[in-house]
Design a protein around this motif. Structure first.
Motif, mmCIF file in Angstrom:
data_model
loop_
_atom_site.group_PDB
_atom_site.id
_atom_site.type_symbol
_atom_site.label_atom_id
_atom_site.label_comp_id
_atom_site.label_asym_id
_atom_site.label_seq_id
_atom_site.Cartn_x
_atom_site.Cartn_y
_atom_site.Cartn_z
ATOM 1 N N ARG A 1 28.769 69.734 -40.570
ATOM 2 C CA ARG A 1 29.597 68.565 -40.256
ATOM 3 C C ARG A 1 29.012 67.793 -39.080
ATOM 4 N N GLY B 1 37.848 69.732 -35.918
ATOM 5 C CA GLY B 1 38.793 69.531 -37.008
ATOM 6 C C GLY B 1 40.009 68.720 -36.594
ATOM 7 N N TRP C 1 37.808 64.624 -34.641
ATOM 8 C CA TRP C 1 36.352 64.602 -34.655
ATOM 9 C C TRP C 1 35.785 63.454 -33.819
ATOM 10 N N ARG D 1 32.493 57.289 -39.767
ATOM 11 C CA ARG D 1 33.762 57.299 -40.515
ATOM 12 C C ARG D 1 33.507 57.299 -42.012
ATOM 13 N N GLN E 1 32.541 60.776 -42.836
ATOM 14 C CA GLN E 1 33.709 61.653 -42.797
ATOM 15 C C GLN E 1 34.597 61.443 -44.019
ATOM 16 N N ASN E 2 34.756 60.196 -44.453
ATOM 17 C CA ASN E 2 35.552 59.928 -45.653
ATOM 18 C C ASN E 2 34.924 60.580 -46.877
ATOM 19 N N ASP F 1 35.641 64.269 -46.650
ATOM 20 C CA ASP F 1 37.044 64.577 -46.960
ATOM 21 C C ASP F 1 37.299 64.629 -48.457
ATOM 22 N N HIS G 1 36.773 71.866 -49.644
ATOM 23 C CA HIS G 1 38.127 72.273 -49.264
ATOM 24 C C HIS G 1 38.634 73.423 -50.138
#
Length: 398
Positions: free
Chosen positions: A137, A347, A350, A374, A377-378, A381, A386
């Motif tokens: 990450r 988490g 960030w 961003r 990160q999107n 996500d 996950h």
């Protein structure tokens, strides 16, 4: 590709089981011979089409000898310890002959143009930490900054420069096959052919244990390698980085480097890049262990019929403790910029953790950088990783 249920850490996909049976049947019926995992045979296959001078190239005698010694010791462990099934044996054969082939191809490129391996580059930013501790990450967030750069997965998978560059297509095909063999792959580590990724391919090409110990039970090779000076591996790594930066046209931007193997080899890496900035990620030890056991089990499950979770857990408990001690020892002797990143803080917020990291490294965090981060990160996500949290809960590992 949807992530199917994973009922056990050593679960094996139907495709992997079918491939294993198919390869074994080909051997049993004499359709194709079982390739021996012997150094001489592998060398003959991997070096085909190259000149003997391509092995030596601009490498020193000790670097040439190191690769040969690593190959001999790894082959011995594969034969005597790994208990590979037919699919695992085939994958080992493919990976080792590929490493020999790429080493010769790089040597030929450097023999023809030595300046490639000596191109000027900006001082890198190195992400250090245990695997499963937020290194990926941080790596991808930092590399998203337009003033920085990172290594494409396809370039790590195959560092040999070529024109036209077909590596993204070859890596995409390889990932498609890998996802059929291991459909939980992207839940463990999100991949993409041109996505920024760790330089583990460069290390495995020099026969560092980085990728092999996560696939096969090779304790003899691992112990031998841990006690050995990693300087020849990182001399090769540095030449590849200079070459990649020159051919990708981004030598003026700091490359963000990352691989968990760095944590046990940090002095050798820093001898190559003494002006580097370091980002050190930290996470609760129990969480790192459970996630590591899950990842390694997933890789070992389809390559051996004799893998055992308790044995994997014991080995990686030892491994993680050793890496922690080596990180601490290396950092005690390092006087350059270091930023420490907490997994849970990353988490929770960030952007705040990135701002703190940039301040510690003496870097300016711009609006353009945050905008790009961003977007990264999107994308993260929306990824399949996950699913891994639910898998760990189902295993009782986390």
């Amino acid at each position: 590709m949807a992530v199917p249920p994973r009922p056990h850490p050593l679960a094996r996909a139907k495709t992997a089981a079918w491939a294993d049976r198919a390869v074994q049947a080909l051997w049993d019926r004499g359709v194709t011979p079982k390739p021996p995992l012997e150094p001489e045979f592998l060398w003959q296959v991997g070096s085909r089409g190259f000149e003997p001078e391509d092995e030596r190239s601009i490498r020193t005698h000790s670097e040439v000898d190191d690769f040969r010694a690593r190959l001999n010791r790894l082959c011995a462990s594969l034969r005597d310890e790994a208990q590979l099934n037919a699919l695992g044996h085939t994958m080992a054969y493919g990976q080792l002959t590929s490493a020999i082939r790429k080493r010769h191809a790089l040597g030929r490129a450097w023999r023809e143009d030595p300046a490639l391996a000596q191109a000027d580059i900006a001082h890198p930013i190195i992400v250090v930490g245990q695997m499963r501790a937020g290194t990926t990450r941080m790596h991808r967030l930092l590399a998203a900054d337009p003033r920085h750069t990172g290594t494409r997965f396809c370039n790590s998978h195959d560092p040999v420069p070529a024109a036209p560059d077909w590596r993204p297509f070859k890596a995409g095909a390889a990932l498609a096959i890998a996802r059929r063999i291991n459909p939980w792959l992207d839940a463990l580590h999100p991949f993409g052919a041109t996505r920024i990724d760790e330089e583990i391919g460069w290390l495995s090409g020099a026969l560092s244990p980085a990728t092999f110990e996560a696939q096969w039970q090779v304790p003899g090779f691992v112990a031998w390698s841990e006690a050995r000076d990693a300087a020849p591996v990182y001399a090769e790594f540095a030449r590849i980085l200079h070459t990649d930066a020159a051919t990708m046209g981004d030598a003026d931007r700091p490359r963000v480097l990352k691989c968990p193997q760095f944590s046990e080899d940090l002095p050798a890496l820093l001898r190559q890049f003494p002006e580097a900035r370091l980002v050190v990620t930290r996470r609760d030890h129990a969480d790192v262990l459970s996630s590591s056991v899950s990842l390694v089990s997933s890789q070992m499950a389809f390559q051996s019929d004799h893998s055992e979770v308790p044995r994997i857990e014991a080995e990686w408990r030892r491994k993680l403790a050793m890496r922690d001690s080596r990180i601490d020892a290396a950092l005690a002797d390092f006087d350059g910029p270091v930023a420490y990143v907490d997994f849970d803080a990353l988490g929770r917020n960030w952007e705040a953790e990135i701002a703190r990291t940039y301040a510690a490294l003496g870097l300016e965090l711009t609006d353009h950088a945050l905008f790009a981060m961003r977007a990264e990160q999107n994308s993260a996500d929306a990824g399949a990783h996950h699913h891994h949290r639910a898998q760990l809960a189902g295993f009782g590992l986390g």
